[in-house]
Write an enzyme that holds these catalytic residues in place. Structure first.
Site, PDB file in Angstrom:
ATOM      1  N   ASP A  16      56.596  12.267  69.515  1.00  7.20           N
ATOM      2  CA  ASP A  16      57.872  12.094  70.231  1.00  7.20           C
ATOM      3  C   ASP A  16      58.510  10.731  70.092  1.00  7.20           C
ATOM      4  O   ASP A  16      57.849   9.716  70.318  1.00  7.20           O
ATOM      5  CB  ASP A  16      57.637  12.184  71.749  1.00  7.20           C
ATOM      6  N   GLU A  55      61.805   9.337  72.301  1.00  7.38           N
ATOM      7  CA  GLU A  55      62.793   9.688  73.331  1.00  7.38           C
ATOM      8  C   GLU A  55      63.536   8.427  73.716  1.00  7.38           C
ATOM      9  O   GLU A  55      62.907   7.402  73.971  1.00  7.38           O
ATOM     10  CB  GLU A  55      62.094  10.231  74.581  1.00  7.38           C
ATOM     11  N   GLU A  80      52.440  17.345  69.090  1.00  4.32           N
ATOM     12  CA  GLU A  80      53.804  16.837  69.241  1.00  4.32           C
ATOM     13  C   GLU A  80      53.826  15.336  68.958  1.00  4.32           C
ATOM     14  O   GLU A  80      52.898  14.625  69.326  1.00  4.32           O
ATOM     15  CB  GLU A  80      54.249  17.112  70.685  1.00  4.32           C
TER      16      GLU A  80
END
Ligand SMILES: *[C@@H]1O[C@H](CO)[C@@H](O)[C@H](O)[C@H]1NC(C)=O
Length: 275
Positions: A96, A98, A94
């Site tokens: 990311d 955010e 993953e």
């Protein structure tokens, strides 16, 4: 007549390659995710009833992926806009981005992380050098076999290197989809959960445009990808980009797991001691 026809065809092709409905499925939040402007704009909205999310139709294995995002303006405290790549399964990879909202005038937090074979715990957080709610800004992931470089408006903010030779796993075998969602996380997001979502300000809206993936799509049946012709395949930071990344990390980084010795009493993760 023939010329008009040609122009029409070529513009339809351009729209198909860049449009949101052709590249993404809305996965949750019925009515809270919208394709607008002929598919050139996508919005997610959050109210008390629901947030919303979308995911790419394609899975990618390496690429340079750009998205322009305009974050929830005003009092966005408690809201989280996530934009990330992820594979599936227990040992997933993953990458990311955010965005944690904040009270009007207080800065968003840009949170980043990298998971490799199910293991994350590699958070780095930043403030931004602009107000991300006023205009669209470009958030990019450059992912090749040697680097994962996070970029904001072309400025690198983080470079996760392939250090497999030193025993650090690196995402390179599992294709990933692009995911994004807007949801309420007021139990932790803003000042650790102290500031709650103000539902009188709902709906909260984040907008997306100008998606571009110069990327390998293993399932497309084409040869894996035309890596030899893709600048990003061999790209790494030159000294000028390095200097810009250092400037960001010196002035705008608010958390780096590699500096958090209390969190890792057995010693910092190995990648932290390799420059
Ligand atoms: C919100 O603003 C406060 C005050 O500037 C800051 O401490 C905090 O890190 C900001 N971001 C979040 C997500 O709370």
């Amino acid at each position: 007549m023939a010329l008009r026809f040609l122009l029409l065809v070529s513009s339809m092709v351009a729209i198909a390659s860049a449009g949101f409905p052709q590249n993404f499925d809305i996965t949750w939040g019925e009515g809270h995710a919208k394709f607008l402007d002929n598919g050139q704009l996508l919005t997610l909205s959050l109210d008390k009833a629901s947030g919303a999310g979308f995911q790419s139709k394609d899975e990618y294995l390496f690429g340079k992926i750009d998205m322009q995002i305009k974050l929830v303006p005003g009092n966005s405290a408690g809201t989280v806009t996530a934009y990330y790549l992820s594979s599936e399964g227990p040992a997933h990879d993953e990458i990311d981005f955010e965005f944690l909202g904040n009270l009007s005038g207080d800065p968003y937090t840009l949170h980043t992380n990298v998971f490799a074979q199910g293991k994350g715990n590699r958070e780095m957080q930043f403030k931004l050098w602009f107000d991300p709610t006023k205009q669209f800004h470009t958030y990019s992931i450059l992912w090749n076999p040697r680097h994962i470089i996070f970029m904001v408006d072309g400025t690198p903010i983080r470079d996760f290197k392939n250090l497999e030779s030193r025993g650090v796993a690196f995402p390179k075998d599992q294709p990933m989809r692009i995911y994004s969602s807007l949801w309420n996380a007021d139990d932790w997001a803003t000042r650790g959960g102290l500031v709650k979502t103000d539902w009188t300000k709902a709906p909260f809206v984040a907008s997306y445009r100008n998606f571009n993936a110069d990327a390998c799509v293993p399932a497309s049946g084409r040869s894996r990808c035309d890596s030899a012709n893709s600048g990003w395949w061999n790209q790494e930071l030159d000294s000028a980009s390095h200097a810009r990344m250092r400037w960001v990390q010196k002035n705008y980084m608010i958390y780096n797991y590699c500096n958090d010795v209390k969190r890792f009493p057995q010693g910092l993760p190995p990648e932290c001691s390799i420059a």
